[in-house]
Design a protein around this motif. Structure first.
Motif, PDB file in Angstrom:
ATOM      1  N   PRO A  46       1.104  -1.401  -0.175  1.00 57.19           N
ATOM      2  CA  PRO A  46       0.300  -0.388  -0.291  1.00 57.19           C
ATOM      3  C   PRO A  46       0.888   1.585   0.040  1.00 57.19           C
ATOM      4  CG  PRO A  46      -0.841  -1.183   1.746  1.00 57.19           C
ATOM      5  CD  PRO A  46       0.439  -2.580   1.120  1.00 57.19           C
ATOM      6  N   GLY A  47       0.248   1.835  -0.636  1.00 48.26           N
ATOM      7  CA  GLY A  47       1.264   3.556  -1.129  1.00 48.26           C
ATOM      8  C   GLY A  47       2.814   4.059  -1.352  1.00 48.26           C
ATOM      9  N   CYS A  48       3.470   2.398  -1.526  1.00 49.55           N
ATOM     10  CA  CYS A  48       4.696   2.133  -2.866  1.00 49.55           C
ATOM     11  C   CYS A  48       4.150   2.029  -4.272  1.00 49.55           C
ATOM     12  CB  CYS A  48       5.206   1.475  -2.063  1.00 49.55           C
ATOM     13  SG  CYS A  48       5.656   1.419  -0.526  1.00 49.55           S
ATOM     14  N   PRO A  49       4.999   2.883  -5.016  1.00 54.66           N
ATOM     15  CA  PRO A  49       4.441   3.065  -6.348  1.00 54.66           C
ATOM     16  C   PRO A  49       4.743   1.597  -7.658  1.00 54.66           C
ATOM     17  CG  PRO A  49       6.048   4.295  -6.176  1.00 54.66           C
ATOM     18  CD  PRO A  49       6.118   3.988  -4.845  1.00 54.66           C
ATOM     19  N   VAL A  50       4.171   1.518  -8.392  1.00 49.77           N
ATOM     20  CA  VAL A  50       4.456   0.549  -9.451  1.00 49.77           C
ATOM     21  C   VAL A  50       5.292   1.783 -10.290  1.00 49.77           C
ATOM     22  CG1 VAL A  50       3.518  -0.477 -10.576  1.00 49.77           C
ATOM     23  CG2 VAL A  50       2.544  -0.961  -8.658  1.00 49.77           C
ATOM     24  N   VAL A  51       6.378   1.348 -11.153  1.00 49.82           N
ATOM     25  CA  VAL A  51       7.388   1.724 -12.251  1.00 49.82           C
ATOM     26  C   VAL A  51       7.326   0.638 -13.137  1.00 49.82           C
ATOM     27  CG1 VAL A  51       9.005   3.081 -12.376  1.00 49.82           C
ATOM     28  CG2 VAL A  51       8.346   3.365 -10.278  1.00 49.82           C
ATOM     29  N   GLU A  52       7.020   1.055 -14.108  1.00 48.81           N
ATOM     30  CA  GLU A  52       6.993   0.956 -15.613  1.00 48.81           C
ATOM     31  C   GLU A  52       8.120   0.961 -16.279  1.00 48.81           C
ATOM     32  OE1 GLU A  52       7.772  -2.123 -16.965  1.00 48.81           O
ATOM     33  OE2 GLU A  52       5.557  -3.154 -17.033  1.00 48.81           O
ATOM     34  N   ALA A  53       8.483   0.573 -17.431  1.00 47.53           N
ATOM     35  CA  ALA A  53       9.884   0.255 -18.736  1.00 47.53           C
ATOM     36  C   ALA A  53       8.295   0.398 -19.535  1.00 47.53           C
ATOM     37  CB  ALA A  53      10.559   0.046 -18.785  1.00 47.53           C
ATOM     38  N   SER A  54       7.781   1.385 -20.788  1.00 47.19           N
ATOM     39  CA  SER A  54       7.006   1.431 -21.635  1.00 47.19           C
ATOM     40  C   SER A  54       7.112   1.705 -22.873  1.00 47.19           C
ATOM     41  CB  SER A  54       5.585   1.004 -20.857  1.00 47.19           C
ATOM     42  OG  SER A  54       4.357   1.229 -21.878  1.00 47.19           O
ATOM     43  N   ALA A  59       1.647   1.078 -20.731  1.00 52.61           N
ATOM     44  CA  ALA A  59       1.777   2.326 -18.828  1.00 52.61           C
ATOM     45  C   ALA A  59      -0.076   2.233 -19.161  1.00 52.61           C
ATOM     46  CB  ALA A  59       1.915   2.944 -19.732  1.00 52.61           C
ATOM     47  N   VAL A  60      -0.465   2.416 -20.556  1.00 49.93           N
ATOM     48  CA  VAL A  60      -2.612   2.178 -19.965  1.00 49.93           C
ATOM     49  C   VAL A  60      -2.548   1.768 -19.201  1.00 49.93           C
ATOM     50  CG1 VAL A  60      -4.228   3.639 -21.185  1.00 49.93           C
ATOM     51  CG2 VAL A  60      -2.438   3.917 -22.228  1.00 49.93           C
ATOM     52  N   SER A  61      -2.349   0.351 -19.624  1.00 47.23           N
ATOM     53  CA  SER A  61      -3.397  -0.620 -18.591  1.00 47.23           C
ATOM     54  C   SER A  61      -2.675  -0.483 -17.303  1.00 47.23           C
ATOM     55  CB  SER A  61      -3.287  -2.222 -19.527  1.00 47.23           C
ATOM     56  OG  SER A  61      -3.601  -1.521 -21.001  1.00 47.23           O
ATOM     57  N   GLU A  62      -1.391  -0.725 -16.986  1.00 49.36           N
ATOM     58  CA  GLU A  62      -0.968  -0.437 -15.924  1.00 49.36           C
ATOM     59  C   GLU A  62      -1.389   0.787 -15.310  1.00 49.36           C
ATOM     60  OE1 GLU A  62       3.396  -1.968 -15.775  1.00 49.36           O
ATOM     61  OE2 GLU A  62       2.724  -3.246 -16.785  1.00 49.36           O
ATOM     62  N   ALA A  63      -1.608   1.560 -15.483  1.00 47.34           N
ATOM     63  CA  ALA A  63      -1.976   3.100 -15.548  1.00 47.34           C
ATOM     64  C   ALA A  63      -3.333   2.458 -14.507  1.00 47.34           C
ATOM     65  CB  ALA A  63      -2.063   4.130 -16.328  1.00 47.34           C
ATOM     66  N   TYR A  64      -4.708   1.947 -15.159  1.00 51.76           N
ATOM     67  CA  TYR A  64      -5.591   1.330 -15.156  1.00 51.76           C
ATOM     68  C   TYR A  64      -5.827   0.598 -13.305  1.00 51.76           C
ATOM     69  CZ  TYR A  64      -9.689  -0.691 -15.926  1.00 51.76           C
ATOM     70  OH  TYR A  64     -11.522  -1.708 -15.774  1.00 51.76           O
ATOM     71  N   PHE A  65      -4.543  -0.718 -13.798  1.00 54.10           N
ATOM     72  CA  PHE A  65      -5.332  -1.666 -12.793  1.00 54.10           C
ATOM     73  C   PHE A  65      -4.596  -0.816 -11.484  1.00 54.10           C
ATOM     74  CE2 PHE A  65      -5.276  -4.420 -15.982  1.00 54.10           C
ATOM     75  CZ  PHE A  65      -6.756  -5.023 -16.005  1.00 54.10           C
ATOM     76  N   ILE A  69      -6.377  -0.962  -7.908  1.00 56.13           N
ATOM     77  CA  ILE A  69      -6.029  -0.745  -6.126  1.00 56.13           C
ATOM     78  C   ILE A  69      -5.121  -0.330  -5.453  1.00 56.13           C
ATOM     79  CG2 ILE A  69      -5.589  -3.630  -7.233  1.00 56.13           C
ATOM     80  CD1 ILE A  69      -2.486  -2.962  -6.906  1.00 56.13           C
ATOM     81  N   GLY A  70      -5.708   0.807  -5.652  1.00 59.90           N
ATOM     82  CA  GLY A  70      -5.271   2.083  -4.964  1.00 59.90           C
ATOM     83  C   GLY A  70      -3.594   2.617  -5.097  1.00 59.90           C
ATOM     84  N   VAL A  71      -2.709   1.915  -6.208  1.00 59.06           N
ATOM     85  CA  VAL A  71      -1.925   2.782  -5.347  1.00 59.06           C
ATOM     86  C   VAL A  71      -0.982   3.743  -6.493  1.00 59.06           C
ATOM     87  CG1 VAL A  71      -0.534   0.119  -4.561  1.00 59.06           C
ATOM     88  CG2 VAL A  71      -0.450   0.558  -7.230  1.00 59.06           C
ATOM     89  N   PRO A  72       0.208   4.175  -6.385  1.00 64.71           N
ATOM     90  CA  PRO A  72       0.588   5.367  -7.717  1.00 64.71           C
ATOM     91  C   PRO A  72       1.404   4.223  -8.461  1.00 64.71           C
ATOM     92  CG  PRO A  72       1.446   5.886  -5.651  1.00 64.71           C
ATOM     93  CD  PRO A  72       0.928   4.593  -5.255  1.00 64.71           C
ATOM     94  N   PHE A  73       1.157   5.032  -9.577  1.00 66.98           N
ATOM     95  CA  PHE A  73       1.846   4.440 -11.007  1.00 66.98           C
ATOM     96  C   PHE A  73       2.403   6.062 -11.643  1.00 66.98           C
ATOM     97  CE2 PHE A  73       1.865   3.498 -15.705  1.00 66.98           C
ATOM     98  CZ  PHE A  73       2.470   2.297 -15.921  1.00 66.98           C
ATOM     99  N   VAL A  74       3.897   5.126 -11.869  1.00 65.15           N
ATOM    100  CA  VAL A  74       4.761   5.629 -12.751  1.00 65.15           C
ATOM    101  C   VAL A  74       5.600   4.414 -14.079  1.00 65.15           C
ATOM    102  CG1 VAL A  74       6.794   7.358 -12.750  1.00 65.15           C
ATOM    103  CG2 VAL A  74       5.610   7.170 -10.958  1.00 65.15           C
ATOM    104  N   ALA A  75       5.211   5.566 -15.652  1.00 67.91           N
ATOM    105  CA  ALA A  75       5.515   4.950 -16.181  1.00 67.91           C
ATOM    106  C   ALA A  75       6.676   6.401 -17.532  1.00 67.91           C
ATOM    107  CB  ALA A  75       4.124   5.018 -17.437  1.00 67.91           C
ATOM    108  N   ALA A 116      12.048   5.215  -5.042  1.00 68.43           N
ATOM    109  CA  ALA A 116      10.635   5.578  -4.021  1.00 68.43           C
ATOM    110  C   ALA A 116      10.381   4.369  -3.464  1.00 68.43           C
ATOM    111  CB  ALA A 116       9.687   5.777  -5.138  1.00 68.43           C
ATOM    112  N   GLY A 117      11.281   3.808  -3.657  1.00 75.39           N
ATOM    113  CA  GLY A 117      10.462   2.175  -1.985  1.00 75.39           C
ATOM    114  C   GLY A 117       9.185   1.719  -2.285  1.00 75.39           C
ATOM    115  N   GLY A 118       9.286   1.360  -4.132  1.00 74.15           N
ATOM    116  CA  GLY A 118       8.317   0.286  -4.954  1.00 74.15           C
ATOM    117  C   GLY A 118       8.752  -0.216  -5.545  1.00 74.15           C
ATOM    118  N   HIS A 119       7.600  -0.707  -6.896  1.00 71.72           N
ATOM    119  CA  HIS A 119       8.702  -1.983  -7.761  1.00 71.72           C
ATOM    120  C   HIS A 119       8.127  -1.463  -8.561  1.00 71.72           C
ATOM    121  CE1 HIS A 119       7.840  -5.908  -9.188  1.00 71.72           C
ATOM    122  NE2 HIS A 119       6.683  -5.748  -9.196  1.00 71.72           N
TER     123      HIS A 119
END
Length: 335
Positions: A46-54, A59-65, A69-75, A116-119
């Motif tokens: 919770p609260g930790c961002p998901v980061v993706e190379a895209s 990235a559009v689809s991952e931002a949606y998911f 689930i309520g986590v930040p997303f960075v593409a 950011a301590g994310g994934h």
């Protein structure tokens, strides 16, 4: 969607429309699988961002998911990514981080996640293992279910393109798992490492320039590309891909992205071989995403001129193919 071909050819050509997903592209399936895989492995907090190379659509689809689930997303993406894709990422609550060199997206995404301590989701590594290729409503199972009532429910060929390699891996594994005789063909754009790497059995293959076809073609052989399940590859000129989506738009009213055009040109190539051999059956390609995301690129004469892409010669070849059944691609772009 069935494309109209002369009935005397005895060959049916289908496009499996993946633009109907909530996020508008084939990548919706991948993003769902990646999030499920990450959740089940305990990688998301919770609260930790998901980061993706895209390059955009994932990235559009991952931002949606991520929003679900309520986590930040960075593409992390190349600066030249379609503005419409950037808008869709932001519309789904994501933020974008741009790099000038497309080959830097992996390292920058991993660094941002660590800071950011994310994934770091890393679609290019986990795409082939996150999807259950045996079932669970994967794309292959869905396709064969849709073909059950068609004249040729087991196609001669399925054509995909490769960005991560996850889709071709899912199809190839499913075909073997289910005992199908269908062949798997991967269509590859210019400047991609997949075709030469597959041909030369070289997993370290690199190319110096990035693909101009968003979503497919990579400068390196991605870890998720499983070449051993691919029966055939066809190199497709970018101009041929553009000619193919213009044909699709003019005959069906449907705009699609150039990744769809890349696969469609390869499908035409396979159909022409079947016609020449007197074979009946079907070929299936994928409609990967909606072309409205690329109005300022692949449907813009200004952008095409600046990129020195001229689809006109391939439109002539396509007209000849539709009248004769023969598709005479330039030799340097064949397998």
């Amino acid at each position: 969607m069935s494309l109209q071909l002369p009935s005397e050819w005895g060959v049916h050509l289908y496009l499996k429309d993946e633009s109907t997903h909530p996020t508008g592209s084939l990548k919706h399936r991948l993003a769902r699988s990646l999030f499920l895989y990450a959740l089940c492995n305990g990688w998301l907090r919770p609260g930790c961002p998901v980061v993706e190379a895209s390059s955009g659509s994932t990235a559009v689809s991952e931002a949606y998911f991520a929003r679900l689930i309520g986590v930040p997303f960075v593409a992390v993406m190349a600066a030249g990514t379609s503005p419409n894709k950037i808008h869709l990422i932001e519309l789904n609550g994501g933020t974008c981080h741009f790099v000038d060199d497309a080959s830097q997206v992996y390292e920058v995404a991993a660094q941002l996640a660590a800071e950011a301590g994310g994934h770091y989701m890393d679609q290019f590594t986990y795409a082939e293992r996150a999807t259950d290729w045996r079932g669970n409503n994967n794309i292959a199972e869905s396709l064969f279910s849709q073909l059950e009532d068609e004249p040729h429910p087991e196609p001669a060929w399925i054509v995909t393109t490769a960005g991560t390699g996850g889709t071709s891996a899912t199809f190839g594994r499913y075909l073997r798992y289910s005992g199908r005789m269908t062949g798997l063909c991967v269509a590859d754009p210019e400047n991609s490492a997949f075709m030469p790497g597959w041909r030369d059995h070289d997993p370290q293959k690199r190319t110096p320039v990035a693909s101009r076809i968003e979503g497919i073609g990579r400068q390196r052989m991605e870890p998720s590309f499983v070449g051993t399940v691919v029966d055939r590859m066809i190199a497709v000129p970018d101009a041929a891909a553009i000619a193919s989506i213009r044909y699709l738009a003019s005959t069906t009213g449907r705009r699609a992205g150039a990744s769809t055009g890349t696969g469609l040109w390869a499908a035409f190539h396979l159909v022409s071989e079947m016609v020449a051999a007197g074979e009946s059956g079907s070929v299936v390609a994928l409609l990967c995403d909606d072309g409205d995301r690329y109005l300022d690129k692949y449907y813009s004469d200004t952008w095409l001129a600046a990129a020195e892409i001229d689809p006109a010669p391939y439109e002539i070849l396509m007209d000849q193919f539709l009248s004769s059944g023969a598709l005479n691609s330039p030799a340097r772009f064949r397998e």
